[in-house]
Design a protein around this motif. Structure first.
Motif, PDB file in Angstrom:
ATOM      1  N   ALA A 108      18.999 -18.868 -23.022  1.00  0.00           N
ATOM      2  CA  ALA A 108      19.094 -18.702 -21.571  1.00  0.00           C
ATOM      3  C   ALA A 108      17.893 -19.316 -20.866  1.00  0.00           C
ATOM      4  O   ALA A 108      18.023 -19.908 -19.786  1.00  0.00           O
ATOM      5  CB  ALA A 108      19.216 -17.211 -21.231  1.00  0.00           C
ATOM      6  N   TYR A 125      17.818 -22.492 -18.118  1.00  0.00           N
ATOM      7  CA  TYR A 125      17.175 -22.394 -16.801  1.00  0.00           C
ATOM      8  C   TYR A 125      16.182 -23.536 -16.596  1.00  0.00           C
ATOM      9  O   TYR A 125      16.151 -24.168 -15.531  1.00  0.00           O
ATOM     10  CB  TYR A 125      16.475 -21.043 -16.674  1.00  0.00           C
ATOM     11  N   ASN A 162      20.563 -19.446  -8.989  1.00  0.00           N
ATOM     12  CA  ASN A 162      19.790 -18.291  -9.446  1.00  0.00           C
ATOM     13  C   ASN A 162      20.599 -17.009  -9.375  1.00  0.00           C
ATOM     14  O   ASN A 162      20.530 -16.166 -10.283  1.00  0.00           O
ATOM     15  CB  ASN A 162      18.514 -18.155  -8.611  1.00  0.00           C
ATOM     16  N   TYR A 216      23.064 -17.160 -12.215  1.00  0.00           N
ATOM     17  CA  TYR A 216      22.372 -17.106 -13.503  1.00  0.00           C
ATOM     18  C   TYR A 216      21.966 -15.683 -13.845  1.00  0.00           C
ATOM     19  O   TYR A 216      22.221 -15.195 -14.956  1.00  0.00           O
ATOM     20  CB  TYR A 216      21.148 -18.019 -13.442  1.00  0.00           C
ATOM     21  N   TRP A 217      21.338 -14.989 -12.908  1.00  0.00           N
ATOM     22  CA  TRP A 217      20.850 -13.644 -13.201  1.00  0.00           C
ATOM     23  C   TRP A 217      21.986 -12.643 -13.301  1.00  0.00           C
ATOM     24  O   TRP A 217      21.894 -11.678 -14.063  1.00  0.00           O
ATOM     25  CB  TRP A 217      19.835 -13.217 -12.142  1.00  0.00           C
ATOM     26  N   CYS A 257      23.320 -13.299 -16.911  1.00  0.00           N
ATOM     27  CA  CYS A 257      22.380 -12.934 -17.985  1.00  0.00           C
ATOM     28  C   CYS A 257      22.152 -11.423 -18.070  1.00  0.00           C
ATOM     29  O   CYS A 257      22.050 -10.870 -19.163  1.00  0.00           O
ATOM     30  CB  CYS A 257      21.049 -13.633 -17.770  1.00  0.00           C
TER      31      CYS A 257
END
Length: 480
Positions: free
Chosen positions: A326, A330, A470, A473-474, A477
């Protein structure tokens, strides 16, 4: 002279009796003082006699049970399997090595079983034998299947003990430090969690001869000790019992899983924050004039090289896995943003300055045949039919405008004649590359992007795209 001799003899007669009486006084006072200090001595002698009696009895019992004892044979051989109850106490856990994919654990390992050959009758409830006598008893040949290195502590004496109870119950305890393998799945790094196993079984006795079990599974973990987990938090422990088939037989294997989760703070400050800040710094070029090519180029190249360095640094103390993590994803996206910011200026510079034609001297152009018929010839031409007629054309573009004329202005120009070589076909269809591009006819049904406003578009597109990346992504994850 005689008088002096008499006086000397008189003095000697006085001194000698006093010295002879001194020892009699000490002897008279001695027994009383001795009786006051050592008055319990007769009682201590009785206790000593009793203690000697117990020691001799214990020695007799221990010798009697060990004389005919064969430590090479397990208890209940040929009749029933030996049940070994296991208990484990963790002294320290860690550190966890990510590169080597192993962890270190310091444990006190306790095993309990019954040996009918060690039963005895007597007043002594149990015998505690140190490590020197362990070799005289049968001990389960337990080994740790995923261990790489094991250290048994021998300072100041071997850290192992055997306790024999009168009913034949045997407790064997040993302290050891184990370096065990732990397969780390780094796909979600650094939001990853791991279960590090500690697996043990008998080396030579199959399940039909030795059975391991937990009695009221309980793992004593001393949290007061300084555990060396560093980047991880301990989240709990689980256990499983399974049977593994091997060419030597079916063996009962017991496995403990120490569950840990990574602390995110260290990785965030070492990788995520620098990557995000470097990406945002690359956007400063959008606010720098396009004429400042050195400033914008150096800023873009510096951002790209910084992201390359961060990507290399993040892999420095990392196992060489064949998949991306991950964090790698990024950093790769941040690298793409920095590279696109640099390429944005390259595209802008190419489309606006590459086709700029320098001011040249006037050119003589022979008019085409159709133009001759439509254009009134001057008087001199009628008088001299064979004269060469040409037009003077200035090669300068429209007043101070950089770049070629766009199709819109060409269509609106006098006569609607478009000069060849003004804009490439692809640019004519989608872009306008002059400072002022007007013309609604050209824009109809087409994606209109003003090249001179490319910086204005980038000031909005890059931050907004990075923000949504972002968020996505967060969310992915943290919920995996």
């Amino acid at each position: 002279m005689l008088t002096k001799v008499l006086l000397i003899l008189l003095g000697l007669s006085i001194i000698l009796p006093s010295r002879s009486e001194g020892p009699h006084v000490e002897l008279e006072n001695g027994p009383s003082a001795h009786d006051a200090v050592y008055e319990p001595q007769p009682q201590a002698a009785e206790e000593k006699h009793s203690t000697l009696g117990k020691l001799s009895a214990a020695t007799h019992i221990l010798n009697s049970i060990l004389n005919n004892y064969d430590y090479k044979l397990r208890p209940g051989i040929g009749e029933k399997p030996t049940v070994v109850t296991v208990e484990l106490s963790v002294n320290t856990l860690g550190p966890i090595s990510i590169v080597d994919m192993e962890y270190t654990i310091d444990i006190t390992f306790c095993q309990t079983w019954y040996d009918e050959r060690l039963r005895y009758n007597g007043s002594v409830e149990s015998f505690v034998l140190n490590g020197n006598l362990v070799s005289q008893l049968w001990i389960p040949d337990t080994f740790f299947r995923n261990s790489k290195r094991i250290q048994e502590h021998v300072i100041t004496m071997p850290n192992q003990m055997v306790r024999i109870h009168k009913d034949g119950k045997v407790l064997y305890t040993i302290r050891m430090t184990i370096d065990a393998g732990c397969l780390l799945h780094m796909l979600k790094f650094p939001m990853d969690s791991h279960s590090c196993p500690l697996s043990f079984s008998s080396f030579s006795y199959p399940e039909s001869e030795i059975i391991y079990k937990w009695e009221d599974f309980r793992l004593e973990i001393n949290e007061k000790n300084s555990w060396k987990l560093f980047q991880f938090d301990f989240t709990g422990v689980t256990n499983i019992t399974e049977t593994i088939s091997t060419p030597a037989g079916d063996f009962m294997v017991m496995t403990l899983f120490f569950n840990v989760s990574r602390r995110f703070g260290f990785i965030a400050f070492q990788n995520y924050v620098p990557s995000s800040v470097t990406t945002m710094l690359s956007w400063i070029s959008f606010w720098i004039k396009k004429d400042s090519a050195p400033a914008r180029t150096s800023l873009g190249i510096t951002s790209v090289l910084t992201m390359t360095t961060l990507g290399t640094f993040s892999r420095k103390n990392f196992p060489r896995v064949s998949y991306i993590t991950a964090l790698d994803f990024y950093i790769a996206i941040c690298f793409i943003f920095c590279f696109c910011a640099l390429m944005e200026f390259a595209v802008l510079n190419f489309l606006t300055y590459n086709r700029t034609k320098p001011h040249g001297s006037p050119k003589l152009r022979h008019p085409n045949i159709r133009a001759r018929t439509l254009m009134p010839l001057p008087v001199s031409a009628h008088q001299y039919p064979d004269a060469f007629v040409c037009q003077i054309e200035d090669s300068d573009e429209s007043d101070g405008e950089e770049g070629p004329s766009c199709p819109a202005q060409q269509s609106l120009s006098t006569g609607g004649i478009q000069r060849p070589g003004g804009c490439c076909k692809w640019c004519q269809k989608y872009f306008c590359v002059v400072p002022k591009c007007e013309g609604s006819i050209w824009q109809q049904g087409r994606l209109f992007i003003h090249i001179y406003r490319l910086d204005n578009y980038s000031r909005v597109v890059f931050p907004v795209t990075f923000f949504f990346f972002n968020v996505l992504y967060w969310l992915v994850c943290l919920n995996l």
